[in-house]
Scaffold this motif. Sequence first.
Motif, PDB file in Angstrom:
ATOM      1  N   ALA A 237       0.846  -1.191   0.000  1.00  0.00           N
ATOM      2  CA  ALA A 237       0.000   0.000   0.000  1.00  0.00           C
ATOM      3  C   ALA A 237       0.879   1.238   0.000  1.00  0.00           C
ATOM      4  N   THR A 238       0.692   2.094  -0.994  1.00  0.00           N
ATOM      5  CA  THR A 238       1.561   3.258  -1.158  1.00  0.00           C
ATOM      6  C   THR A 238       0.829   4.591  -1.081  1.00  0.00           C
ATOM      7  N   THR A 239      -0.491   4.604  -1.271  1.00  0.00           N
ATOM      8  CA  THR A 239      -1.240   5.856  -1.306  1.00  0.00           C
ATOM      9  C   THR A 239      -2.545   5.687  -0.543  1.00  0.00           C
ATOM     10  N   ALA A 240      -2.847   6.658   0.307  1.00  0.00           N
ATOM     11  CA  ALA A 240      -4.087   6.599   1.085  1.00  0.00           C
ATOM     12  C   ALA A 240      -5.264   7.063   0.238  1.00  0.00           C
ATOM     13  N   GLY A 241      -6.414   6.440   0.477  1.00  0.00           N
ATOM     14  CA  GLY A 241      -7.615   6.826  -0.240  1.00  0.00           C
ATOM     15  C   GLY A 241      -8.546   5.648  -0.438  1.00  0.00           C
ATOM     16  N   SER A 242      -9.616   5.905  -1.189  1.00  0.00           N
ATOM     17  CA  SER A 242     -10.601   4.881  -1.526  1.00  0.00           C
ATOM     18  C   SER A 242     -10.515   4.620  -3.027  1.00  0.00           C
ATOM     19  N   PHE A 243     -10.266   3.370  -3.411  1.00  0.00           N
ATOM     20  CA  PHE A 243      -9.986   3.047  -4.801  1.00  0.00           C
ATOM     21  C   PHE A 243     -10.857   1.883  -5.267  1.00  0.00           C
ATOM     22  N   ARG A 244     -11.267   1.957  -6.522  1.00  0.00           N
ATOM     23  CA  ARG A 244     -11.940   0.835  -7.157  1.00  0.00           C
ATOM     24  C   ARG A 244     -10.889  -0.130  -7.697  1.00  0.00           C
ATOM     25  N   TRP A 245     -11.125  -1.426  -7.470  1.00  0.00           N
ATOM     26  CA  TRP A 245     -10.209  -2.446  -7.960  1.00  0.00           C
ATOM     27  C   TRP A 245     -10.918  -3.184  -9.087  1.00  0.00           C
ATOM     28  N   PRO A 246     -10.523  -2.964 -10.350  1.00  0.00           N
ATOM     29  CA  PRO A 246     -11.206  -3.614 -11.481  1.00  0.00           C
ATOM     30  C   PRO A 246     -11.078  -5.131 -11.397  1.00  0.00           C
ATOM     31  N   PRO A 247     -11.918  -5.839 -12.122  1.00  0.00           N
ATOM     32  CA  PRO A 247     -11.846  -7.304 -12.085  1.00  0.00           C
ATOM     33  C   PRO A 247     -10.563  -7.826 -12.715  1.00  0.00           C
ATOM     34  N   THR A 248     -10.074  -8.934 -12.206  1.00  0.00           N
ATOM     35  CA  THR A 248      -8.976  -9.650 -12.838  1.00  0.00           C
ATOM     36  C   THR A 248      -9.533 -10.423 -14.024  1.00  0.00           C
ATOM     37  N   GLN A 249      -8.836 -10.378 -15.151  1.00  0.00           N
ATOM     38  CA  GLN A 249      -9.315 -11.081 -16.331  1.00  0.00           C
ATOM     39  C   GLN A 249      -8.288 -12.104 -16.800  1.00  0.00           C
ATOM     40  N   ILE A 250      -8.799 -13.210 -17.290  1.00  0.00           N
ATOM     41  CA  ILE A 250      -7.939 -14.294 -17.763  1.00  0.00           C
ATOM     42  C   ILE A 250      -8.529 -14.869 -19.031  1.00  0.00           C
ATOM     43  N   ALA A 251      -7.664 -15.237 -19.977  1.00  0.00           N
ATOM     44  CA  ALA A 251      -8.136 -15.794 -21.252  1.00  0.00           C
ATOM     45  C   ALA A 251      -6.966 -16.430 -21.973  1.00  0.00           C
ATOM     46  N   PRO A 252      -7.203 -17.502 -22.714  1.00  0.00           N
ATOM     47  CA  PRO A 252      -6.160 -18.029 -23.605  1.00  0.00           C
ATOM     48  C   PRO A 252      -5.858 -17.010 -24.701  1.00  0.00           C
ATOM     49  N   MET A 253      -4.606 -16.909 -25.080  1.00  0.00           N
ATOM     50  CA  MET A 253      -4.204 -15.902 -26.048  1.00  0.00           C
ATOM     51  C   MET A 253      -4.695 -16.221 -27.456  1.00  0.00           C
ATOM     52  N   TYR A 254      -4.961 -17.501 -27.745  1.00  0.00           N
ATOM     53  CA  TYR A 254      -5.301 -17.889 -29.113  1.00  0.00           C
ATOM     54  C   TYR A 254      -6.632 -18.638 -29.201  1.00  0.00           C
ATOM     55  N   ASP A 255      -7.465 -18.470 -28.207  1.00  0.00           N
ATOM     56  CA  ASP A 255      -8.775 -19.135 -28.228  1.00  0.00           C
ATOM     57  C   ASP A 255      -9.780 -18.225 -27.536  1.00  0.00           C
ATOM     58  N   SER A 256     -10.597 -17.545 -28.317  1.00  0.00           N
ATOM     59  CA  SER A 256     -11.542 -16.565 -27.775  1.00  0.00           C
ATOM     60  C   SER A 256     -12.783 -17.195 -27.160  1.00  0.00           C
ATOM     61  N   ARG A 257     -12.906 -18.514 -27.205  1.00  0.00           N
ATOM     62  CA  ARG A 257     -14.091 -19.150 -26.654  1.00  0.00           C
ATOM     63  C   ARG A 257     -14.093 -19.146 -25.130  1.00  0.00           C
ATOM     64  N   PHE A 258     -12.925 -19.018 -24.516  1.00  0.00           N
ATOM     65  CA  PHE A 258     -12.815 -19.133 -23.075  1.00  0.00           C
ATOM     66  C   PHE A 258     -12.292 -17.826 -22.482  1.00  0.00           C
ATOM     67  N   SER A 259     -12.791 -17.486 -21.296  1.00  0.00           N
ATOM     68  CA  SER A 259     -12.300 -16.320 -20.563  1.00  0.00           C
ATOM     69  C   SER A 259     -12.932 -16.338 -19.180  1.00  0.00           C
ATOM     70  N   GLY A 260     -12.477 -15.447 -18.335  1.00  0.00           N
ATOM     71  CA  GLY A 260     -13.037 -15.345 -16.994  1.00  0.00           C
ATOM     72  C   GLY A 260     -12.739 -13.990 -16.388  1.00  0.00           C
TER      73      GLY A 260
END
Length: 272
Positions: A237-260
């Motif tokens: 933790a380096t800065t004080a405040g209230s921050f939104r944490w975007p979702p973590t995303q995962i996907a195969p680089m060469y197959d668009s059928r899968f992601s999370g």
Amino acid sequence: MTRVEAMRAFAFNVISPPSWTKQRKQQARDRMAKLMDAAGSLSTQENLWLLLAFKSMLGSEMAPALSNAIQPPGVLSKNGGAMAWLRRKLDDNLAIKGLNQGALTFLMQAEYSTNEVDTDRVDRGFRIERVVKNLTDANRVGTPETPFKLGDQLLITYRLNTRKLQNFVALEDALPAGLEVVNPNLALVAKFFQLPPPDPQDRVLGLSYSEMRDRSALLYFDTVDPGSSTYSILARATTAGSFRWPPTQIAPMYDSRFSGLSPSSLCIISAE
């Protein structure tokens, strides 16, 4: 040398610096034409770059200038050969009137965003969870009631679950502005920060490549076996405040059928 000469001519013609005068351009074109006469004794790469350079010179001479009467108006280049429409929303009408009838090349770069502040979990063949553990004080979990404090060391663990074997998988986590990734693989950093040993019951993923940036962590895995697996990184933790944490995303680089996507979250950091 023929390939290098063709590449230089191609680069000069595309960039068109002030020193690239009409006389020098004509000299280069005559030289390219002379070299192409001997194309039978040239290699494949030499032929390729000669053709690219010659095509570039012909295209720049034959392309008519764009008109200022094009609607909607855009940013016109100095030579009138290119126009850009910047910061336009995709929900607007993208039809452009008054373009030349000749062949044109277009490049579009777009970013997708949603009006929703919170993002729900999305499972498309991948289920990913982001678990944050405070190594400095386990009682501080980053909520408004128990915020993190400046200097807290955080262990961020990504838990993956997939039913099928996945290859060449990319994971991206855009960190909130109040956190900073710590890379213990660097000798200087390793003197002060160290990853705790993993849980013996966890199956740790084999990392093939990583990019630890100021605003995000990019992790790449050649193979993700079926079932559950984990991987952890360090942050502080380096800065004080209230921050939104975007979702973590995962996907195969060469197959668009899968992601999370993991759910988004809130990160509170206190200065006291």
